[in-house]
Design a protein around this motif. Structure first.
Motif, PDB file in Angstrom:
ATOM      1  N   UNK A 181       0.820  -1.216   0.000  1.00  0.00           N
ATOM      2  CA  UNK A 181       0.000   0.000   0.000  1.00  0.00           C
ATOM      3  C   UNK A 181       0.852   1.264   0.000  1.00  0.00           C
ATOM      4  N   UNK A 182       2.166   1.119   0.110  1.00  0.00           N
ATOM      5  CA  UNK A 182       3.059   2.274   0.232  1.00  0.00           C
ATOM      6  C   UNK A 182       3.631   2.749  -1.114  1.00  0.00           C
ATOM      7  N   UNK A 183       3.199   2.173  -2.201  1.00  0.00           N
ATOM      8  CA  UNK A 183       3.725   2.561  -3.513  1.00  0.00           C
ATOM      9  C   UNK A 183       3.017   3.829  -3.992  1.00  0.00           C
ATOM     10  N   UNK A 184       3.702   4.950  -3.878  1.00  0.00           N
ATOM     11  CA  UNK A 184       3.072   6.238  -4.217  1.00  0.00           C
ATOM     12  C   UNK A 184       2.641   6.283  -5.675  1.00  0.00           C
ATOM     13  N   UNK A 185       3.508   5.823  -6.579  1.00  0.00           N
ATOM     14  CA  UNK A 185       3.151   5.959  -7.994  1.00  0.00           C
ATOM     15  C   UNK A 185       1.985   5.050  -8.383  1.00  0.00           C
ATOM     16  N   UNK A 186       1.778   3.959  -7.651  1.00  0.00           N
ATOM     17  CA  UNK A 186       0.623   3.104  -7.922  1.00  0.00           C
ATOM     18  C   UNK A 186      -0.671   3.834  -7.578  1.00  0.00           C
ATOM     19  N   UNK A 187      -0.682   4.554  -6.464  1.00  0.00           N
ATOM     20  CA  UNK A 187      -1.853   5.354  -6.110  1.00  0.00           C
ATOM     21  C   UNK A 187      -2.107   6.424  -7.172  1.00  0.00           C
ATOM     22  N   UNK A 188      -1.034   7.082  -7.607  1.00  0.00           N
ATOM     23  CA  UNK A 188      -1.187   8.172  -8.589  1.00  0.00           C
ATOM     24  C   UNK A 188      -1.784   7.660  -9.898  1.00  0.00           C
ATOM     25  N   UNK A 189      -1.235   6.563 -10.406  1.00  0.00           N
ATOM     26  CA  UNK A 189      -1.716   6.084 -11.705  1.00  0.00           C
ATOM     27  C   UNK A 189      -3.059   5.377 -11.610  1.00  0.00           C
ATOM     28  N   UNK A 190      -3.389   4.827 -10.461  1.00  0.00           N
ATOM     29  CA  UNK A 190      -4.730   4.279 -10.282  1.00  0.00           C
ATOM     30  C   UNK A 190      -5.755   5.411 -10.371  1.00  0.00           C
ATOM     31  N   UNK A 191      -5.468   6.541  -9.715  1.00  0.00           N
ATOM     32  CA  UNK A 191      -6.373   7.692  -9.797  1.00  0.00           C
ATOM     33  C   UNK A 191      -6.512   8.174 -11.243  1.00  0.00           C
ATOM     34  N   UNK A 192      -5.401   8.279 -11.952  1.00  0.00           N
ATOM     35  CA  UNK A 192      -5.441   8.762 -13.333  1.00  0.00           C
ATOM     36  C   UNK A 192      -6.211   7.803 -14.241  1.00  0.00           C
ATOM     37  N   UNK A 193      -6.044   6.504 -14.019  1.00  0.00           N
ATOM     38  CA  UNK A 193      -6.783   5.519 -14.829  1.00  0.00           C
ATOM     39  C   UNK A 193      -8.273   5.586 -14.526  1.00  0.00           C
ATOM     40  N   UNK A 194      -8.626   5.779 -13.261  1.00  0.00           N
ATOM     41  CA  UNK A 194     -10.040   5.886 -12.889  1.00  0.00           C
ATOM     42  C   UNK A 194     -10.697   7.094 -13.549  1.00  0.00           C
ATOM     43  N   UNK A 195      -9.936   8.154 -13.748  1.00  0.00           N
ATOM     44  CA  UNK A 195     -10.482   9.347 -14.407  1.00  0.00           C
ATOM     45  C   UNK A 195     -10.789   9.104 -15.880  1.00  0.00           C
ATOM     46  N   UNK A 196     -10.091   8.159 -16.494  1.00  0.00           N
ATOM     47  CA  UNK A 196     -10.244   7.944 -17.940  1.00  0.00           C
ATOM     48  C   UNK A 196     -11.121   6.755 -18.295  1.00  0.00           C
ATOM     49  N   UNK A 197     -11.266   5.787 -17.394  1.00  0.00           N
ATOM     50  CA  UNK A 197     -11.959   4.555 -17.752  1.00  0.00           C
ATOM     51  C   UNK A 197     -13.445   4.830 -17.989  1.00  0.00           C
ATOM     52  N   UNK A 198     -13.991   4.129 -18.960  1.00  0.00           N
ATOM     53  CA  UNK A 198     -15.425   4.217 -19.262  1.00  0.00           C
ATOM     54  C   UNK A 198     -16.013   2.816 -19.286  1.00  0.00           C
ATOM     55  N   UNK A 199     -17.155   2.581 -18.626  1.00  0.00           N
ATOM     56  CA  UNK A 199     -17.874   3.550 -17.780  1.00  0.00           C
ATOM     57  C   UNK A 199     -17.134   3.780 -16.467  1.00  0.00           C
ATOM     58  N   UNK A 200     -17.204   4.991 -15.973  1.00  0.00           N
ATOM     59  CA  UNK A 200     -16.502   5.341 -14.745  1.00  0.00           C
ATOM     60  C   UNK A 200     -17.258   4.776 -13.538  1.00  0.00           C
ATOM     61  N   UNK A 201     -16.551   4.153 -12.595  1.00  0.00           N
ATOM     62  CA  UNK A 201     -17.224   3.622 -11.402  1.00  0.00           C
ATOM     63  C   UNK A 201     -17.974   4.714 -10.641  1.00  0.00           C
ATOM     64  N   UNK A 202     -19.056   4.326  -9.954  1.00  0.00           N
ATOM     65  CA  UNK A 202     -19.883   5.299  -9.244  1.00  0.00           C
ATOM     66  C   UNK A 202     -19.100   6.032  -8.165  1.00  0.00           C
ATOM     67  N   UNK A 203     -18.133   5.346  -7.562  1.00  0.00           N
ATOM     68  CA  UNK A 203     -17.354   5.956  -6.484  1.00  0.00           C
ATOM     69  C   UNK A 203     -16.034   6.529  -6.988  1.00  0.00           C
ATOM     70  N   UNK A 204     -15.917   6.743  -8.299  1.00  0.00           N
ATOM     71  CA  UNK A 204     -14.642   7.187  -8.872  1.00  0.00           C
ATOM     72  C   UNK A 204     -14.191   8.521  -8.300  1.00  0.00           C
ATOM     73  N   UNK A 205     -15.111   9.467  -8.107  1.00  0.00           N
ATOM     74  CA  UNK A 205     -14.731  10.798  -7.626  1.00  0.00           C
ATOM     75  C   UNK A 205     -14.041  10.711  -6.268  1.00  0.00           C
ATOM     76  N   UNK A 206     -14.608   9.923  -5.378  1.00  0.00           N
ATOM     77  CA  UNK A 206     -14.017   9.760  -4.049  1.00  0.00           C
ATOM     78  C   UNK A 206     -12.671   9.054  -4.154  1.00  0.00           C
ATOM     79  N   UNK A 207     -12.617   8.011  -4.958  1.00  0.00           N
ATOM     80  CA  UNK A 207     -11.388   7.227  -5.078  1.00  0.00           C
ATOM     81  C   UNK A 207     -10.258   8.035  -5.705  1.00  0.00           C
ATOM     82  N   UNK A 208     -10.571   8.844  -6.714  1.00  0.00           N
ATOM     83  CA  UNK A 208      -9.541   9.655  -7.365  1.00  0.00           C
ATOM     84  C   UNK A 208      -8.881  10.577  -6.348  1.00  0.00           C
ATOM     85  N   UNK A 209      -9.694  11.272  -5.576  1.00  0.00           N
ATOM     86  CA  UNK A 209      -9.136  12.198  -4.585  1.00  0.00           C
ATOM     87  C   UNK A 209      -8.364  11.445  -3.501  1.00  0.00           C
TER      88      UNK A 209
END
Length: 220
Positions: free
Chosen positions: A65-93
């Motif tokens: 859970x300590x991999x900073x870049x994994x968190x960053x790119x997971x957020x970026x992928x969630x912003x682009x994926x379609x359909x976007x998950x319902x909780x994407x806004x919370x997860x991205x932040x």
């Protein structure tokens, strides 16, 4: 090494696919490690496979859970994926915030969260978005997309001198600074063509030598 070579070549697709294959082989050889999975997720993000990136990045974070870049790119992928998950806004932040907490010097995560809060957070989050973006350009002054977003923020708050400052920095760095077409997409688009000059023009005093100088640079 293949991933870095691909990025040096402007995200060359063939090189990225070779990097993905190497990461997949690393995972087969040692399935317990998190970093190859996170690296595979980042590579899939660069290849436009956002769903595949999310799967790989979540698997990486389950292992570390300590991999900073994994968190960053997971957020970026969630912003682009379609359909976007319902909780994407919370997860991205959450994930961008976690990336910054783990690596306060990650100017890319700072800028990504700043842009996201400006676009999705409403007026109540403007000050927070500005602070994040200012931290990003303090770390990398040659970050034109972050300057573009800061200029937009300054325009919204009618701070013409600050907007002019960021338009000038944007234009000074847009050909030599940090560019990433896969992230900060709306801010990246604002860096090219005549738009930055026009934005700069409109925040300088009509008839002033400063406005004339901006227009002459635009015409050239």
């Amino acid at each position: 090494t293949l991933y870095r070579l691909a990025r040096t070549g402007g995200s060359n697709r063939e090189a990225l696919e070779r990097a993905a294959a190497a990461f997949e082989r690393a995972i087969r050889l040692d399935g317990g490690r998190a970093t190859p999975r996170a690296s595979l997720g980042r590579t899939k993000f660069r290849l436009g496979d956002d769903a595949g990136a999310i799967v790989a990045l979540k698997a990486a974070l389950k292992r570390d859970e300590q991999l900073a870049f994994a968190h960053e790119y997971l957020a970026k992928a969630l912003l682009r994926v379609e359909p976007r998950p319902a909780d994407a806004a919370v997860l991205v932040e959450q994930h961008l915030g976690r990336a910054i907490a783990l690596d306060p010097l990650s100017y890319t995560a700072l800028a990504a969260l700043g842009e996201y809060l400006h676009l999705a957070g409403g007026p109540a989050r403007l000050a927070e978005a500005r602070t994040l973006l200012e931290r990003a350009v303090a770390l990398r002054v040659d970050y034109p997309a972050a300057h573009a977003r800061l200029a937009m923020l300054a325009n919204e708050t009618l701070d013409a001198p600050r907007a002019a400052q960021h338009y000038a920095a944007l234009i000074a760095t847009r050909h030599t600074g940090v560019r990433d077409a896969d992230a900060l997409r709306t801010s990246e688009r604002a860096c090219d063509g005549a738009a930055p000059f026009l934005g700069w023009c409109f925040v300088t005093r009509p008839g002033s030598p400063e406005r004339r100088a901006v227009l002459e640079r635009a015409a050239s």
